[in-house]
Design a protein around this motif. Structure first.
Motif, mmCIF file in Angstrom:
data_model
loop_
_atom_site.group_PDB
_atom_site.id
_atom_site.type_symbol
_atom_site.label_atom_id
_atom_site.label_comp_id
_atom_site.label_asym_id
_atom_site.label_seq_id
_atom_site.Cartn_x
_atom_site.Cartn_y
_atom_site.Cartn_z
ATOM 1 N N VAL A 43 11.476 -9.148 3.466
ATOM 2 C CA VAL A 43 11.588 -10.026 4.625
ATOM 3 C C VAL A 43 10.625 -10.964 5.048
ATOM 4 C CG1 VAL A 43 11.882 -9.920 7.068
ATOM 5 C CG2 VAL A 43 12.939 -8.256 5.611
ATOM 6 N N ARG A 44 9.266 -10.623 4.752
ATOM 7 C CA ARG A 44 8.105 -11.399 4.961
ATOM 8 C C ARG A 44 7.842 -12.373 3.764
ATOM 9 N NH1 ARG A 44 5.630 -6.354 4.161
ATOM 10 N NH2 ARG A 44 3.836 -6.436 2.847
ATOM 11 N N PHE A 45 8.102 -11.634 2.273
ATOM 12 C CA PHE A 45 7.730 -12.367 1.331
ATOM 13 C C PHE A 45 8.688 -13.761 1.116
ATOM 14 C CE2 PHE A 45 5.698 -8.494 -1.037
ATOM 15 C CZ PHE A 45 4.725 -8.635 -0.023
ATOM 16 N N THR A 46 9.994 -13.382 1.305
ATOM 17 C CA THR A 46 10.831 -14.560 1.356
ATOM 18 C C THR A 46 10.653 -15.737 2.296
ATOM 19 O OG1 THR A 46 12.624 -13.239 2.049
ATOM 20 C CG2 THR A 46 12.575 -13.164 -0.382
ATOM 21 N N GLN A 47 9.929 -15.308 3.380
ATOM 22 C CA GLN A 47 10.047 -16.425 4.399
ATOM 23 C C GLN A 47 8.293 -16.784 4.368
ATOM 24 O OE1 GLN A 47 11.698 -15.326 8.334
ATOM 25 N NE2 GLN A 47 12.176 -13.276 7.363
ATOM 26 N N GLY A 48 7.595 -16.458 3.320
ATOM 27 C CA GLY A 48 6.289 -17.167 3.388
ATOM 28 C C GLY A 48 5.502 -16.182 4.273
ATOM 29 N N LYS A 49 5.718 -15.252 4.787
ATOM 30 C CA LYS A 49 4.826 -14.412 5.994
ATOM 31 C C LYS A 49 4.125 -13.428 5.356
ATOM 32 C CE LYS A 49 7.303 -16.729 9.208
ATOM 33 N NZ LYS A 49 6.649 -17.745 10.129
ATOM 34 N N GLY A 50 3.837 -13.399 4.263
ATOM 35 C CA GLY A 50 2.864 -12.685 3.606
ATOM 36 C C GLY A 50 1.237 -12.821 4.142
ATOM 37 N N ASN A 51 0.656 -11.818 3.810
ATOM 38 C CA ASN A 51 -0.708 -12.176 4.369
ATOM 39 C C ASN A 51 -1.601 -11.747 3.238
ATOM 40 O OD1 ASN A 51 -2.887 -12.631 6.089
ATOM 41 N ND2 ASN A 51 -3.071 -10.302 6.290
ATOM 42 N N ARG A 84 -15.583 -0.975 4.533
ATOM 43 C CA ARG A 84 -14.412 -0.749 4.659
ATOM 44 C C ARG A 84 -13.849 -1.979 3.687
ATOM 45 N NH1 ARG A 84 -10.785 -3.556 9.378
ATOM 46 N NH2 ARG A 84 -8.798 -3.094 8.987
ATOM 47 N N VAL A 85 -12.886 -1.416 2.879
ATOM 48 C CA VAL A 85 -12.205 -2.078 1.722
ATOM 49 C C VAL A 85 -10.687 -2.299 2.363
ATOM 50 C CG1 VAL A 85 -11.722 -2.492 -0.682
ATOM 51 C CG2 VAL A 85 -13.729 -1.701 -0.010
ATOM 52 N N VAL A 86 -10.293 -3.758 2.333
ATOM 53 C CA VAL A 86 -8.838 -3.705 2.514
ATOM 54 C C VAL A 86 -8.192 -4.591 1.462
ATOM 55 C CG1 VAL A 86 -7.090 -4.601 4.151
ATOM 56 C CG2 VAL A 86 -9.472 -3.745 4.848
ATOM 57 N N SER A 87 -7.000 -3.999 0.964
ATOM 58 C CA SER A 87 -6.375 -4.976 -0.223
ATOM 59 C C SER A 87 -5.132 -5.404 0.719
ATOM 60 C CB SER A 87 -5.674 -4.000 -1.167
ATOM 61 O OG SER A 87 -6.723 -3.565 -2.213
ATOM 62 N N PRO A 88 -5.113 -6.589 1.035
ATOM 63 C CA PRO A 88 -4.017 -6.999 1.860
ATOM 64 C C PRO A 88 -2.597 -7.327 1.069
ATOM 65 C CG PRO A 88 -5.331 -8.963 1.610
ATOM 66 C CD PRO A 88 -5.961 -7.658 0.925
ATOM 67 N N ASP A 89 -1.570 -7.999 1.424
ATOM 68 C CA ASP A 89 -0.622 -8.251 0.354
ATOM 69 C C ASP A 89 -1.194 -8.898 -1.036
ATOM 70 O OD1 ASP A 89 1.591 -7.413 1.755
ATOM 71 O OD2 ASP A 89 1.716 -9.393 2.671
ATOM 72 N N ILE A 90 -0.758 -8.358 -2.163
ATOM 73 C CA ILE A 90 -1.334 -9.132 -3.276
ATOM 74 C C ILE A 90 -0.106 -9.491 -4.153
ATOM 75 C CG2 ILE A 90 -2.295 -8.157 -5.411
ATOM 76 C CD1 ILE A 90 -3.851 -6.014 -4.017
#
Lengths: 805, 151
Positions: A28-36, A257-263
């Motif tokens: 839903v987010r990837f196909t709308q360019g809403k990934g982070n 604190r290590v954060v992997s967001p969308d990859i």
């Protein structure tokens, strides 16, 4: 009970649990360019870093003058090795027990190596300032060939001078890293000496690169007020990054604190630790401001972790009628300038010794020599478990070469030597315990599906027509039966930097009956948020749509070793199921209390606990969750949460049978894939649609590798394939149609029987494509030709075989 | 990378040879040359801005001349650094041959090694660009020599 059936089906469907082709919730987010993604992170006062990189593959750094760069308005700092040395961060440990320069310390060892790190107010100023840093080099002789490197007087790693042993034992030459051996060398050589037939071949698996669409990057933010460092990055193993960052920087681990967001894709490229991460952290500590570093495509291709570059010398022994009696292999492994392979510590050649493949081979030997050269470091598992695609390519090519030697059909030769279903669990000559398999069933299904006998008749007709001059196209049938080894791994023998390769899941059921589960893994496109929720839905009876899956934030997620080597489902998927069972056990007690019966008198039924034999008396999981938080139950703590750390007892062994039918134009070298049939057995299937997506993606990467993708160097050590003009990434135009199929042989030791599938199509796909090319020319005398099989190289095969008249 | 070509220059051999040793003419003839300093009869230093495909860079280079058989033959070696864009080093042999009609035939053979971003990005373009630059140099050079001759 017939009247209950529709109700049961509805309840099962409502869960969207295991086996359901649930749509990916991420899309839903990837196909709308809403990934982070990392590059989407923008913090107040954020600075930007960029590297000065070496144009030379091997040179002494005589001086670095940063004056002009520092004079440019907007430039905040330029870091060199001299600045990092007081912090002892000018070098860093690699995952393979070696060390690597963070910034050039006296010399450079590969083109694109990091020399200085410019920090500026914006990305453009940083790039301009990079051009202003004056570095004086004195070029040194370049070694790009591992065989030449082992003979050369030129010392690449002067820092290791005089050290005759490394992390993996003795070094016999100054450019030698290790010799790693497995199996019985003497017994194997005896078998070879007395064998009726021996086929010998040098099989090269060329250097390539995972090339994820999103390149590597990080944002480091040191908060000097509370002493806390936050690091966002493209990390396939965020928890490991936190531990490494703590050990290197001296900052206590609770303050990182290590954060992997969308990859945007990892494929092994984002497992290692890169100088960009270290420099971003140091720059943030020095400036007190957040620092972002995101590499460009050229930097990604020429400096971050490559894959393969294995020269595999093989000998395979058999009886005249095609029973394999022994396998011998010696690998010359080009590791580049630093040994930065990402393998479990005790396995410097990964799991390459799965190279006996799907075959019952009584005796075998493997020796792997690691070698330093003037190329980028790496050697990661690009969409495969550690060195498994190399192993599968090796054995599947050796089988074809042996078939030629014997004058035998390659499908028949395989079937004759498969490990039989009744031999599992099967211990291989190189020490692996294969958990389960049924190769003959899969093989027969695959051959029938493509009408193998018919294809061979058509091929024979084609050869005859070609010889009569009626066609210029040849037809190849590429066969592969591969066995993978994934799910690293048991803590008793698998660790990375001393950390056992378990994984984890923590579940919290909310009072209203929805849930959140956090895992130690991190999706890079695999669809974890979709599939892990499905595992839980089936295990705890809460609909997948009511379960949030969260990964990648070390402040909230339980510790885990990350996602690579198809380990998420075998390890974290198992942890998820086990944590779910703990939830279910407590829910059972609550249900029994609410239903006023003994614990043993209730049983789990899809989404509820029912009183045995009285199905109309039940409590749904939703009701149980509410009671867990809102009702005082004697002897039971409030709440409904569970954690599981899962240490797998064994690896899992997915397998598959792939058949590729290819047409080759003898005069242009062009190929057309007419048919590709892929049968995968990954044990229990969690989501058939996600599996199909994984198989399509993996096959397309396999197509790329087999048919054109490579990292090539000229003799000066220039990386000639640093852009997507030269580095082949298939588009829809080049990608053929795939037919997917399956058999299902559950893993006997995995809680839900799943084995992992993401990497199978790459492991099996590469030999299938390559064998099709070879098979097309078999009738004209071709034994072996190195990949990648681009148009020019296919043309060259035809030319060398005299097919151009 | 190897380059070779020949060109007819409508002036006598001595004029051509002298012009090849004249920093002013060379500076005017070399495409993108901003500065050419003659340190000695055999040592030159040049600053040249070049654009090859997507890479634009300012090169600092040193050239050493070797007058093997003046005015008929000389060779040169050189190397240049374009910073982040990469580097180049190589050499050339130039032969001059007086023609009966008073013109001079110039023949050259050059060999160059290119490294860094230039080699990576420009590899498809570099041969063509080098040929174009060489042609441009000789047409500029031929023109400058004639201007000199006529003035």
């Amino acid at each position: 009970m017939n009247d209950m059936t529709p109700d049961r089906d509805d309840r099962i469907a409502n869960l969207k649990g295991m086996g359901c082709a649930r749509k990916r919730v991420e899309d839903v987010r990837f196909t709308q360019g809403k990934g982070n993604y990392v590059d989407d992170i923008k913090l107040a006062g954020m600075l930007h870093g960029d590297f000065v990189r070496s144009p030379y593959a091997h040179a002494r750094v005589k001086s670095i003058n940063t004056d002009a760069a520092l004079a440019l308005p907007g430039v905040i700092a330029v870091l060199t090795a001299k600045d990092l040395e007081p912090l002892n961060l000018h070098w860093m440990p690699t995952l393979a027990g070696d060390k690597q320069m963070v910034l050039a310390d006296g010399k450079v060892l590969f083109q694109g190596q990091e020399v200085a790190f410019v920090v500026a107010e914006d990305r453009y100023i940083a790039a301009d300032a990079v051009e202003l840093v004056e570095v004086e080099y004195e070029d040194l002789p370049v070694l790009t060939d591992p065989f030449a490197a082992l003979q050369s007087d030129v010392v690449l790693r002067e820092d290791l001078a005089g050290q005759d042993s490394g992390a993996h034992g003795p070094r016999r030459h100054h450019n030698h890293i290790f010799l790693w051996e497995e199996g019985d060398k003497d017994a194997t050589e005896q078998v070879l000496d007395s064998a009726e037939v021996v086929a010998e071949e040098m099989i090269y698996y060329h250097r390539t690169h995972p090339c994820p669409l999103e390149t590597c990057g990080a944002v480091a933010s040191m908060d000097k007020v509370n002493g806390k460092l936050t690091l966002w990055g493209t990390f396939q193993a965020p928890h490991v990054v936190r531990t490494v960052a703590s050990l290197l920087s001296g900052i206590e681990e609770h303050n990182i604190r290590v954060v992997s967001p969308d990859i945007g894709g990892g494929f092994g490229n984002k497992v290692g630790v890169y100088p960009g991460y270290i420099c971003s952290i140091v720059a943030s500590i020095v400036t007190g401001r957040p620092v972002k570093w995101v590499e460009d495509r050229m930097e990604n291709l020429m400096a971050t972790a490559f894959a393969r570059d294995y020269w595999m010398q093989g000998k395979i022994a058999a009886t005249k009628d095609g029973k394999i009696t022994g396998l011998w292999c010696h690998v010359t492994a080009d590791h580049g300038a630093f040994d930065a392979c990402a393998d479990p510590t005790k396995f410097p050649a990964g799991f390459f010794h799965i190279c006996t493949g799907s075959y019952d081979i009584p005796v075998a030997y493997v020796g792997v020599d690691g070698v330093y050269t003037n190329k980028a470091p790496g050697g990661v598992a690009y969409r495969c478990s550690f060195r498994v695609t190399e192993a599968a390519y090796f054995i599947e090519r050796m089988i074809e070469v042996l078939a030629i030697e014997l004058g035998m059909d390659a499908a028949e030769l395989r079937a004759k030597n498969f490990i039989r279903a009744d031999q599992f669990p099967y211990t291989s000559a190189l020490g692996w315990e294969y958990d389960s398999g049924d190769y003959h069933t899969a093989w027969t299904k695959a051959l029938d599906a493509v009408d193998y006998a018919g294809l061979r008749r058509e091929q024979a007709d084609r050869v005859a027509a070609f010889k009569r001059g009626e066609t210029r196209k040849l037809m190849g049938i590429g066969l592969t039966h591969f066995t993978e080894i994934v799910g690293a791994g048991p803590v008793k023998n698998c660790d990375i930097l001393g950390m056992g390769m378990f994984d984890s899941c923590e579940i919290r059921i909310h009072p209203t009956g929805s849930a959140i589960a956090r895992l130690g893994t991190i999706s890079q496109g695999q669809g974890h948020a979709t599939t892990f929720a499905q595992i839980l839905a089936t295990e705890i009876g809460i609909p997948a749509d009511s379960i949030t899956i969260e990964e990648g934030d070390t402040d909230t997620a339980p510790y885990g070793l990350g996602t690579y080597g198809s380990r998420s489902t075998p390890v974290a998927g198992a942890a998820t199921a086990m944590a779910g069972r703990k939830i279910r056990a407590k829910a059972q007690m609550i249900a029994a209390y609410l239903l006023e019966v003994h614990d043993n008198d209730v049983e789990f039924d899809i989404d509820r606990f029912v009183v045995k034999g009285v199905p109309e008396r039940f409590k749904t999981m939703k009701e149980i969750a509410y009671a867990a938080y809102n009702q005082a139950i004697p002897g039971i703590e409030p709440g409904l949460e569970a954690v599981s750390y899962y240490d797998p007892p064994n690896m899992t062994y997915p397998f598959g049978a792939y058949i590729c039918v290819m047409e080759l134009d003898v005069d242009t070298g062009e190929h057309e894939i007419r048919q590709f049939y892929a049968l995968d057995d990954c044990g229990t299937r969690i989501n058939p649609m996600v599996i199909e997506g994984q198989v399509h993606g993996g096959l397309t990467e396999a197509l790329a590798i087999a048919m054109g993708q490579e990292i090539a160097y000229d003799e000066m050590g220039n990386c000639k394939t640093g852009t997507l003009m030269d580095f082949f990434l298939p588009t829809a135009w080049e990608t053929p149609n795939y037919t997917t199929d399956h058999t299902e042989t559950p893993s006997p030791h995995h809680p839900i029987g799943a084995k992992g599938v993401g990497e199978s199509p790459n492991v099996g796909g590469v030999p299938a494509f390559s064998n099709a090319v070879h098979d097309a020319f078999r009738a004209f005398g071709l034994r072996h030709a190195h990949m990648p099989h681009d148009h020019w190289r296919i043309w060259k095969i035809a030319n060398q075989l005299g097919l151009h008249g | 990378m190897d380059l070779q070509d020949e060109i007819l220059i409508p002036t006598p051999i001595e004029t051509v040879y002298a012009a090849l040793n004249d920093p002013e003419i060379l500076q005017d003839s070399i495409p993108g040359c901003e500065e050419l300093i003659k340190h000695s009869d055999t040592e030159l230093e040049a600053k040249v801005t070049l654009k090859i495909g997507p890479v634009k860079a300012r090169f600092n280079g040193n050239v050493t001349l070797n007058p093997e058989d003046p005015p008929r033959r000389f060779s040169l070696t050189g190397e240049g650094s374009g910073g982040a864009a990469g580097f180049a080093k190589g050499g050339a042999t130039v032969e001059l041959e007086q023609q009966p009609d008073g013109q001079t035939l110039l023949r050259y053979q050059a060999r160059a090694e290119i490294g860094g971003k230039l080699a990576q990005l420009g590899s498809r373009l570099i041969q063509g660009t080098a040929k174009k630059l060489a042609a441009k140099f000789f047409s500029n050079f031929s023109e400058a020599v004639q201007v000199r001759e006529n003035s």
